[in-house]
Design a protein around this motif. Structure first.
Motif, short mmCIF file in Angstrom:
data_model
loop_
_atom_site.label_atom_id
_atom_site.label_comp_id
_atom_site.label_asym_id
_atom_site.label_seq_id
_atom_site.Cartn_x
_atom_site.Cartn_y
_atom_site.Cartn_z
N SER A 260 -8.17 2.16 -3.73
CA SER A 260 -7.38 3.38 -3.55
C SER A 260 -8.29 4.45 -3.00
CB SER A 260 -6.75 3.83 -4.87
OG SER A 260 -5.73 2.94 -5.28
N GLU B 109 -3.14 4.24 -1.66
CA GLU B 109 -3.28 3.49 -2.90
C GLU B 109 -2.89 2.03 -2.66
OE1 GLU B 109 -0.76 5.54 -5.62
OE2 GLU B 109 -2.20 7.16 -5.98
N ARG B 110 -3.50 1.13 -3.41
CA ARG B 110 -3.22 -0.32 -3.33
C ARG B 110 -3.55 -0.89 -1.95
NH1 ARG B 110 1.62 1.31 -6.09
NH2 ARG B 110 2.84 0.89 -4.19
N TYR B 111 -4.66 -0.50 -1.39
CA TYR B 111 -5.10 -1.02 -0.09
C TYR B 111 -5.71 -2.40 -0.32
CZ TYR B 111 -7.57 -1.15 4.43
OH TYR B 111 -8.04 -1.48 5.68
N PRO C 203 0.84 -1.20 0.00
CA PRO C 203 0.00 0.00 0.00
C PRO C 203 0.87 1.25 0.00
CG PRO C 203 -0.76 -1.57 1.66
CD PRO C 203 0.56 -2.09 1.15
N SER C 204 0.42 2.27 -0.70
CA SER C 204 1.20 3.49 -0.85
C SER C 204 0.43 4.68 -0.29
CB SER C 204 1.52 3.73 -2.33
OG SER C 204 2.30 4.89 -2.51
N ARG D 234 -8.66 8.56 -1.68
CA ARG D 234 -8.08 9.90 -1.67
C ARG D 234 -9.11 10.89 -1.15
NH1 ARG D 234 -3.62 12.38 -4.42
NH2 ARG D 234 -3.26 10.41 -5.52
N GLU E 100 -11.31 4.27 -5.68
CA GLU E 100 -11.23 3.33 -6.79
C GLU E 100 -11.17 1.92 -6.24
OE1 GLU E 100 -7.97 4.31 -9.31
OE2 GLU E 100 -8.64 6.37 -9.65
N SER E 101 -11.93 1.01 -6.85
CA SER E 101 -12.01 -0.34 -6.32
C SER E 101 -12.27 -1.34 -7.43
CB SER E 101 -13.14 -0.41 -5.28
OG SER E 101 -13.28 -1.72 -4.78
#
Length: 546
Positions: A501, A490-492, A81-82, A503, A519-520
């Motif tokens: 992701s 991001e990338r959860y 994750p980021s 935000r 986003e998913s």
């Protein structure tokens, strides 16, 4: 017949297992491990085991090693994750450095050690620790797509004794126990099921729950048989609680090695919490009928702790001495009560208020492990005589959120993260624990400690500063937005293949409704809360704007 007497009777029946026509038990007796005594087949000790029937189902004992090569940090970084946190690059740098150290601590088991899996090392003395590994896997689960960190716990399961015992520390080179099982310092705290629950809630691996259920039940029952007093309360020791040198026992006893003939509050609270987790696991696996003794004990412990260990005058929980009087130390271990339902709401408010008291726990770097007004309190921490520790802080912060004290949880999380980050800025690394009165490592604290201190730059940031948590069983993402800066992840990872992701845009004040982009690749529900209200949204595959 009460549940405790029934449990002891059943244990006695198991001890005479030759009379029980149980094929699994007979198979175990014929196995190459039949001479498994106290963690070492060449042990000099006689066999005094009272066998636990659940251990015969333990698939990890005697399993062939599964070695998984560690990725490079560069490879892992593309999968992990980021985080996003505008204007807080230091926090982002600290996050990635924690993962870099963690990846570097992945080890294969030593030959002939009997460990069954590659694992993330505790980063202390070359040995593996039950207490440390529980907290390490609580943050490392976020890296599951890059590496199967949860299998670290398999090595403890592989070393379970026939009666259910698991040592709290094992030699890294040989795999042997560091303590005889009847040593007062030999095991604890019983927290591994907490990590397994968190992993299950995020990834939904029911197959793993089926495999670990008998292991965890047998260990719980060993503690019940071997770590309780006549009144049913639990005892431990300084080492057994993981909080080595807290001044808890009376002066004639050793604070590290002795049980002090005392009821140990945190051990009782942990058994109450873990017992309820195991009952839940029993329902998931449709085996709850087999652990009715554990369910009954949770009822007993709730009543006992409230009646015997709670002092309404000071609104705090204490250890109990042999003469029935209460201890005098307000230990951070009392806050395991946040994971139980012992207190009513007014009692809970008074209990939690101690965390905001500048005379006791609320220091420059919160939360001190003992209060500042205690005679043994040390400004440099001196280990558990005031030191600030990532595992107990994580327990408190997450526990406060569970009980609805979101503002205080955020405040402690932010200050704790900031202090760790300032030390990181000055030193470039992480430490075993921190000083409560200054922005410094704790006295003689080990460095490069990832290690449980990885909780701070990873889990505390994600869960309590960003406010993002998940529960796959409810198909729900909870997002408690408190930051004003743009932030997200991001990338959860969620479930077997889910990736999301998040935000959140910049806000002007806490009451302004957040603008979110999610986003998913899987459908989920989003429960959003912020200073001005709350809402529920449906996350659909693709890009969602709320």
């Amino acid at each position: 017949m009460d549940s405790r007497r029934k449990f002891l009777r059943n244990a006695a029946l198991i001890a005479g297992s030759a009379a029980i026509p149980n094929s699994a038990l007979q198979a175990r007796e014929k196995s190459p491990e039949k001479n498994f005594i106290d963690g070492d087949e060449n042990s000099p000790y006689k066999n005094t085991y009272i066998k636990n029937i659940f251990v015969t189902e333990n698939e990890f004992r005697g399993a062939r090693p599964v070695l998984v090569p560690a990725p490079t940090f560069k490879q892992a970084r593309e999968i992990l994750p980021s985080p996003i946190w505008k204007g807080n690059q230091q926090a982002i740098d600290m996050y990635w450095r924690a993962w870099e150290i963690a990846i570097g601590n992945i080890k294969d088991p030593a030959p002939q050690s009997g460990f069954t899996c590659s694992y993330i090392d505790t980063a202390y003395n070359g040995n593996i620790f039950m207490w440390d590994s529980t907290f390490i896997t609580l943050f490392a689960r976020y890296g599951t797509r890059a590496y199967p960190f949860q299998q670290t716990l398999n090595n403890f399961y592989a070393k379970q004794h026939p009666d259910g015992f698991i040592s709290r520390e094992m030699w890294g080179k040989t795999g042997g126990d560091c303590f005889h099982r009847y040593d007062p310092t030999s095991t604890g705290p019983n927290l591994i099921p907490w990590s397994e629950l968190a992993y299950y809630q995020q990834f939904g691996d029911l197959g793993r729950i089926h495999k670990i259920f008998p292991v965890l039940c047998a260990y719980y029952q060993w503690l019940r048989l071997n770590r309780t007093w006549q009144d049913g309360s639990y005892w431990s020791s300084g080492w057994g609680t993981g909080m080595d040198n807290q001044p808890r026992v009376q002066k004639q006893y050793n604070p590290i090695y002795s049980n002090g003939f005392m009821t140990w509050l945190d051990t009782c609270l942990q058994q109450l919490y873990i017992g309820k987790i195991l009952v839940d696991f029993g329902f998931y696996t449709e085996r709850w009928q087999e652990i009715e003794d554990i369910e009954e004990e949770t009822k007993f412990l709730k009543k006992y702790i409230k009646e015997k260990l709670w002092d309404p005058k000071t609104a705090f929980f204490y250890d109990r001495y042999a003469d029935g009087s209460l201890g005098t130390l307000k230990s951070i271990g009392a806050y395991w009560a946040l994971w139980t339902d012992i207190l009513d709401q007014e009692e809970l408010k008074r209990f939690v208020a101690h965390l905001s008291d500048t005379k006791t726990f609320a220091r420059k770097h919160p939360v001190a492990s003992i209060p500042a007004d205690h005679e043994k309190y040390q400004a440099d921490g001196r280990y558990w005589q005031g030191g600030v520790w990532a595992p107990t802080n994580y327990m408190i912060i997450a526990g406060l959120k569970n009980k609805g004290f979101h503002e205080l949880a955020f405040d402690i999380a932010r200050k704790h993260h900031q202090q760790v980050m300032e030390v990181f800025k000055n030193t470039g690394t992480f430490f075993e624990y921190y000083a409560p009165e200054s922005t410094e490592p704790g006295f003689l604290a080990r460095k490069e400690f990832i290690g449980w201190t990885g909780l701070v730059p990873i889990s505390v940031m994600f869960e309590s500063i960003f406010g993002i948590t998940s529960n796959l069983q409810d198909q729900t993402i909870n997002w408690d937005v408190r930051l004003l800066e743009e932030h997200g992840i991001e990338r959860y990872p969620i479930g077997k293949d889910g990736l999301l992701s998040f935000r959140c845009g910049t806000r002007n004040n806490i009451k302004q409704k957040p603008d979110l982009v999610v986003e998913s690749n899987v459908p989920m529900k989003l429960k959003l809360t912020w200073g001005g209200g709350s809402n529920i949204f449906e996350i659909k595959p693709g890009t969602n704007k709320f």
